[in-house]
Design an enzyme around this catalytic site. Structure first.
Site, short mmCIF file in Angstrom:
data_model
loop_
_atom_site.label_atom_id
_atom_site.label_comp_id
_atom_site.label_asym_id
_atom_site.label_seq_id
_atom_site.Cartn_x
_atom_site.Cartn_y
_atom_site.Cartn_z
N TYR A 19 75.03 38.15 68.80
CA TYR A 19 74.88 39.55 68.40
C TYR A 19 74.65 40.37 69.66
O TYR A 19 73.62 40.22 70.32
CB TYR A 19 73.69 39.64 67.45
CG TYR A 19 73.38 41.02 66.91
CD1 TYR A 19 74.34 41.77 66.26
CD2 TYR A 19 72.09 41.54 67.02
CE1 TYR A 19 74.04 43.01 65.74
CE2 TYR A 19 71.78 42.78 66.49
CZ TYR A 19 72.76 43.51 65.86
OH TYR A 19 72.46 44.75 65.34
N TYR A 173 68.45 38.90 55.51
CA TYR A 173 67.83 38.63 56.81
C TYR A 173 66.65 39.56 57.06
O TYR A 173 65.54 39.14 57.37
CB TYR A 173 68.86 38.79 57.93
CG TYR A 173 68.25 38.66 59.30
CD1 TYR A 173 68.11 37.41 59.89
CD2 TYR A 173 67.77 39.76 60.00
CE1 TYR A 173 67.52 37.27 61.14
CE2 TYR A 173 67.17 39.65 61.23
CZ TYR A 173 67.05 38.39 61.80
OH TYR A 173 66.44 38.26 63.03
N HIS A 174 66.89 40.85 56.92
CA HIS A 174 65.85 41.82 57.25
C HIS A 174 64.75 41.87 56.19
O HIS A 174 63.65 42.33 56.46
CB HIS A 174 66.46 43.19 57.48
CG HIS A 174 67.42 43.21 58.63
ND1 HIS A 174 68.79 43.16 58.46
CD2 HIS A 174 67.20 43.23 59.98
CE1 HIS A 174 69.37 43.16 59.65
NE2 HIS A 174 68.44 43.21 60.57
N LYS A 539 56.31 57.01 63.86
CA LYS A 539 57.51 56.31 64.30
C LYS A 539 58.46 57.34 64.91
O LYS A 539 59.30 57.91 64.23
CB LYS A 539 58.20 55.63 63.11
CG LYS A 539 57.45 54.45 62.53
CD LYS A 539 57.56 53.21 63.42
CE LYS A 539 58.97 52.75 63.57
NZ LYS A 539 59.07 51.60 64.52
N ASP A 543 64.16 54.40 65.62
CA ASP A 543 63.78 53.03 65.33
C ASP A 543 63.24 52.93 63.91
O ASP A 543 62.23 53.54 63.57
CB ASP A 543 62.72 52.57 66.34
CG ASP A 543 62.02 51.29 65.94
OD1 ASP A 543 62.69 50.44 65.31
OD2 ASP A 543 60.83 51.15 66.25
N HIS A 545 62.47 49.92 62.36
CA HIS A 545 61.71 48.69 62.12
C HIS A 545 60.24 49.06 61.96
O HIS A 545 59.50 49.16 62.92
CB HIS A 545 61.89 47.70 63.27
CG HIS A 545 63.25 47.06 63.28
ND1 HIS A 545 64.34 47.67 63.86
CD2 HIS A 545 63.70 45.89 62.77
CE1 HIS A 545 65.40 46.89 63.72
NE2 HIS A 545 65.04 45.81 63.06
#
Length: 671
Positions: A19, A173-174, A539, A543, A545
């Site tokens: 990736y 996945y996340h 935040k 981003d 996450h």
């Protein structure tokens, strides 16, 4: 010389990817061609955050984010440069893109046409799973309903025009990175797939006989953690559950079209900043989870580099990750056997347990009205935050042991990180400025009349409900930019802010004497200052996450702070304004995209402008040591990185930082 070795028929290995993408399309192209020459068999494109969230490089929200976590793609010129000398009729390309998936696929199609490659020849995958973006990575733009409409438009278009393309990669996945247990990962991924497939079926763009092909082209992108036996069982559970859903819910008779087709990246959440050399064995063990069982083996694998908890991997680090795959596939005898787990009563029992738990959770999602509704009500987000909080409490208590973090912490300095580059790659500081210059030059040279006409056609398609892809491809061909494409659709669909999920109860989550002490100190400090302690968790930038920020917010509230947290994607200006209006005692900024220096300095400057320099600021994220020193030199009170896993100690620090900034004596360490 004789040998006892017999020729054994070996299975074909999976697609091997890394990736990657950074700085610019030209630099990323050089990296791709280098990786392909080393034996990589597919491409996995990482896009930067402005590209993922639909902003051009010169938009204010893109400041500091350009080229940091992936390659910036602003228009067809960038996409051509990205795939220069890479024949798209022979390449299998995976693109991790969701909110702007229709746009990036349109650019890819337009570039292929310039190479003389017909859409029917293209092979690859667009992740195109917007639902999980509201729960984990945060790169959504529009509200759920129109976002799902865009998802279904891509799927319908590719099934009709690009038959070898995987139009969606339902991504659990996340979800695991956001805290999902194996049971939740199964339940939420399959519930998402059902929501998407139901929407396609109901949209009427696919003929009844062709719908089985839609099911057959649906793929998944899954996570594998360190408990590799349980993770292997999870994959076998996925295979059985998906086969049953495809057959019973959608009437797919061909077993090949019911096959659970998935790619994998093993768990980056489990990679540690402390003793990062341990990440090598973690990655290898996690790879076994998705390769041991032949009947549940991944069709494509990309491994993180050992140093991703430290920063951006270098080409050598990515080569190491590729070589791990090659050793397993080529040197070992793994591919010479059938499924070595078939018939194991232990494996079968664990699979049944996971299936039962997942089916129960899927019923709860159905009671919410389906996955889209469960996102809008905040149900799934609360479940994930709760699971992640459970995990953090287990690490705090030592019940979940992580080598080098809360046990066996004694170590010598690693030679892997002691070089002049600290073991990571740095993005050239000029990358953003140069990308803006290229973007502005491109705009000046294109036919602006054609671009405006194509944008108008795009808006008409969005409002009328017809498939968005033809208009998007036209936009790509005539030089519309990423920001222009997204801005037109923002005007039609609006923007969205997802629930944060921090409104959970932490009662009974492993409370301790330390927590009780912290509550007393928080209360006492508030009394001394004349009002309860209040912090803002922000935040800044693009981003998305938010897992760490959410856990800090939950923990801070647990020990008695009032917490202001408005979610992701805020400008420093918005954060500072909220801090002023709320009268907070401390600001915590979370940045994991590498843009911490630019964004934090902006916030500090804005605090100074309005006379709030005395409000302490702390920073959390992936911050290299030299950047940590730089931030503190600019006035940041403390910096926390992934190695700082003791949440009680962090809370104790926050209380003392507030006390010191207000002239009060520090408490002794409570953690």
């Amino acid at each position: 010389m004789s040998s006892d070795r017999k020729e054994v028929k070996r299975d074909r290995p999976w697609l091997m990817r890394t990736y990657s993408g950074h700085s610019s399309a030209k630099a990323s192209n050089e990296l791709y061609r280098t990786n392909l020459s080393k034996g990589q068999t597919g491409l996995s494109v990482a896009f930067d955050l402005p590209t993922q969230t639909g902003y051009d490089a010169d938009h204010p929200l893109a400041h500091g984010e350009v080229g940091k976590v992936g390659v910036p793609i602003g228009h067809i010129g960038d996409m051509e440069a990205l795939f220069d000398q890479i024949p798209l009729d022979k390449m299998n390309t995976s693109m991790t893109i969701n909110a702007t998936a229709a746009w990036l696929l349109s650019l890819y199609i337009a570039v292929a046409e310039r190479q003389g490659v017909a859409p029917s020849q293209l092979q690859g995958t667009t992740q195109n799973d917007i639902i999980k973006e509201y729960l984990s990575r945060g790169t959504y733009i529009f509200p759920p309903e129109p976002s799902v409409r865009l998802t279904t438009d891509i799927i319908s278009y590719t099934v009709n025009h690009i038959p070898k393309w995987n139009p969606t990669n339902i991504c659990s996945y996340h979800l695991q990175e956001a805290g999902a247990t194996p049971t939740q990962e199964l339940a939420y991924a399959l519930s998402t797939a059902i929501s998407v497939l139901d929407a396609i079926r109901d949209a009427g763009q696919i003929d009844g006989d062709a719908f089985a092909n839609v099911v057959g082209r649906t793929s998944f992108f899954v996570n594998a953690g360190i408990r590799f036996v349980e993770e292997c069982c999870k994959m076998r559970a996925f295979v059985g559950m998906w086969d049953r859903i495809a057959k019973e819910r959608y009437g797919v008779q061909d077993p090949k079209l019911r096959r659970f087709r998935y790619g994998i990246q093993v768990n980056s959440l489990g990679l540690t900043e402390s003793q990062p050399e341990n990440n090598v064995q973690r990655i290898v063990l996690e790879m076994l989870a998705v390769t041991l069982s032949k009947n549940a083996r991944a069709r494509a694998i990309q491994l993180p580099a050992w140093n991703e908890a430290l920063g951006l991997p270098r080409p050598w680090d990515q080569q190491w990750a590729l070589r791990m795959q090659q050793v397993l596939a080529i040197e070992t005898d793994l591919l010479e056997y059938g499924d070595i787990l078939d018939g194991s009563p232990i494996i079968d029992a664990k699979v049944r347990e996971l299936v039962q738990g997942a089916e129960e959770e899927m019923r709860r999602v159905k009671e919410e009205g389906g996955m889209v509704q469960a996102v809008e009500t905040g149900y799934v987000k609360r479940q994930l935050v709760t699971s992640h909080t459970d995990r953090m409490r287990a690490i705090e208590a030592g019940d979940l042991k992580i080598i080098g973090v809360n046990c066996f912490t004694e170590t010598t300095e690693s030679p892997l990180t002691s070089g002049t580059d600290s073991g990571i790659m740095k993005v050239d500081a000029t990358a953003e400025r140069e990308q803006i210059e290229r973007l502005q030059a491109f705009r000046a040279e294109r036919n602006s009349k054609e671009a405006k006409s194509a944008i108008a056609q795009l808006g008409d398609a969005a409002r009328s409900g017809i498939n968005i892809m033809d208009a998007s491809i036209r936009c790509a061909q005539v030089g519309v930019t990423t920001g222009e494409w997204s801005n037109e659709l923002r005007g039609v669909f609006g923007e969205y802010r997802a629930p944060t999920g921090i409104d959970i109860s932490t009662h009974g989550m492993g409370q301790s004497e330390t927590v009780a002490t912290l509550r007393e100190r928080t209360l006492k400090t508030g009394e001394e200052l004349g009002r309860p302690l209040k912090i803002l968790v922000g935040k800044p930038g693009l981003d998305g996450h938010s897992n760490g920020a959410e856990q800090i917010a939950v923990k801070a509230r647990d020990v008695g702070f009032e917490v202001v947290y408005e979610g992701i994607r805020l400008t420093p200006e918005q954060i500072v304004k909220a801090a002023e209006e709320e009268g907070v005692h401390l600001i915590g900024l979370s940045v994991l995209s590498g843009s911490h220096l630019e964004l934090v300095e902006d916030a500090l400057a804005r605090l100074a402008e309005i006379g709030l320099s005395e409000v302490p600021v702390i920073v959390g994220g992936i911050v290299p040591t030299e950047d940590e020193k730089d931030l503190k030199a600019h006035g940041v009170a403390a910096v926390y990185t992934p190695k700082d896993s003791d949440m009680n100690r962090i809370m104790s620090d926050l209380v003392n930082i507030i006390r010191e900034s207000n002239g009060l004596e520090r408490f002794e360490d409570a953690a």
